[in-house]
Enzyme design. Sequence first.
Site, mmCIF file in Angstrom:
data_model
loop_
_atom_site.group_PDB
_atom_site.id
_atom_site.type_symbol
_atom_site.label_atom_id
_atom_site.label_comp_id
_atom_site.label_asym_id
_atom_site.label_seq_id
_atom_site.Cartn_x
_atom_site.Cartn_y
_atom_site.Cartn_z
ATOM 1 N N THR A 13 2.242 -0.625 0.458
ATOM 2 C CA THR A 13 4.137 -0.203 -0.639
ATOM 3 C C THR A 13 4.475 -0.812 0.456
ATOM 4 O O THR A 13 5.724 -0.943 -0.228
ATOM 5 C CB THR A 13 3.632 1.372 -0.494
ATOM 6 O OG1 THR A 13 2.693 1.769 -1.194
ATOM 7 C CG2 THR A 13 5.103 1.821 -1.553
ATOM 8 N N SER A 63 -4.093 0.678 2.094
ATOM 9 C CA SER A 63 -4.534 1.309 2.819
ATOM 10 C C SER A 63 -5.879 2.609 2.585
ATOM 11 O O SER A 63 -6.271 3.216 3.258
ATOM 12 C CB SER A 63 -3.449 1.760 4.479
ATOM 13 O OG SER A 63 -3.158 3.302 3.127
ATOM 14 N N ASP A 97 -1.252 6.130 2.897
ATOM 15 C CA ASP A 97 -2.207 6.998 2.015
ATOM 16 C C ASP A 97 -3.268 7.314 3.251
ATOM 17 O O ASP A 97 -3.618 8.844 3.206
ATOM 18 C CB ASP A 97 -3.291 6.452 1.184
ATOM 19 C CG ASP A 97 -2.420 7.046 -0.008
ATOM 20 O OD1 ASP A 97 -1.460 7.130 -0.230
ATOM 21 O OD2 ASP A 97 -3.151 5.816 -1.071
HETATM 22 N N1 ASP Z 1 -1.487 3.374 -1.102
HETATM 23 C C1 ASP Z 1 -0.449 2.887 -0.716
HETATM 24 C C2 ASP Z 1 -1.111 2.546 0.650
HETATM 25 O O1 ASP Z 1 -1.776 3.501 1.006
HETATM 26 C C3 ASP Z 1 0.799 3.697 -0.781
HETATM 27 C C4 ASP Z 1 1.603 3.657 0.334
HETATM 28 O O2 ASP Z 1 1.553 2.699 1.127
HETATM 29 O O3 ASP Z 1 2.477 4.431 0.091
HETATM 30 O O4 ASP Z 1 -1.368 1.636 0.841
#
Ligand code: ASP
Length: 331
Positions: A13, A63, A97
Amino acid sequence: MQQRVVFLGTGGTIAGQAQSSEDNVSYQAAQIEVGQLLEAIPGLKGQLRGAILHSEQVFQRNSKDLDPSHWQQLQGRVVHYLSQADVQAIVITHGTDTAEETAYFLARTVPAALLRLKPVVLTCAMRPATSAQSDGPQNMVDALCVATSLGAHGVLLVCSATVHSALRVQKVHPYRLDAFDSGEAGPVGVVEEGQLRLFGAWPELLETVVHHALSPLASPKRDWPRVEIVTSHAGANGAVVRAMCAQPSASESPLRGIVIAGTGNGDIHHDLEQALHDAQSKGVRVIRTSRCATGSVVLAQPNNTEPPLLEASPLSAVKARIALMLELLEA
Ligand code: ASP
């Protein structure tokens, strides 16, 4: 010799983009290169303490979609840079994540001789880079502050001004900016106005496992031992475990291990437990952990007449899985 701080980009993110600067939820993670993220932070140079910045995009992923070949690829770059005399520290931008999994993997596989002297600091964000209130830039500045602090070493994670150790850190919230927790032991310290305030000593290094399979020459596409996580709960039964243990198809790897996220003190529904004993008798390693948010499985006093039937781990289920995969890698 002028020292370098290396930023390694992996996605998440923190590198995410949304259609609108008001949107903190429906965005695409892993869109912006780490070099671009760095250029967009005005106050960053002030935290370099005379070092120069170097950046590399190792991969660009949400991730949630990482797999062991990404861990291995990143570990290779971390070892490459940490081995160079002019590299003082590494900061990794990562998705929240599975940041705790990557942190634990690196803490277990980067040689202790390197981690004893230099820090690897993961950082992340809960809002995309395009958000009007993005948390990524401050997290990157704070991670750099930790990475360049005197005595910093080992694998750490910095989020929301809080410094966590790779061993204890866990994502505990799906939305809050302060999304990580270090359980009962608490965090390593905090960053306040560009100053690190440690709460105690730097965390001890974990026992590292340096396998030939993780050498720079090894193929990142190697077959990692297949270890699955199964949760025990009211109404749990052995069907999932029996299906997992069935003959794999030609494209699947055979099951080598199961980590149980057990209720309470690593307890297991008796129907599920029977299937686990059967799996164990067929050579599948079974490890019990607790699905509780904090604390570790407490082992009974050693009793010669009744040794425990299933091994237990004090780690969270996701970290116990990595520990077991590393153990099985060379078995
Ligand atoms: N789904 C995203 C990831 O883990 C969530 C984040 O980065 O906060 O890449």
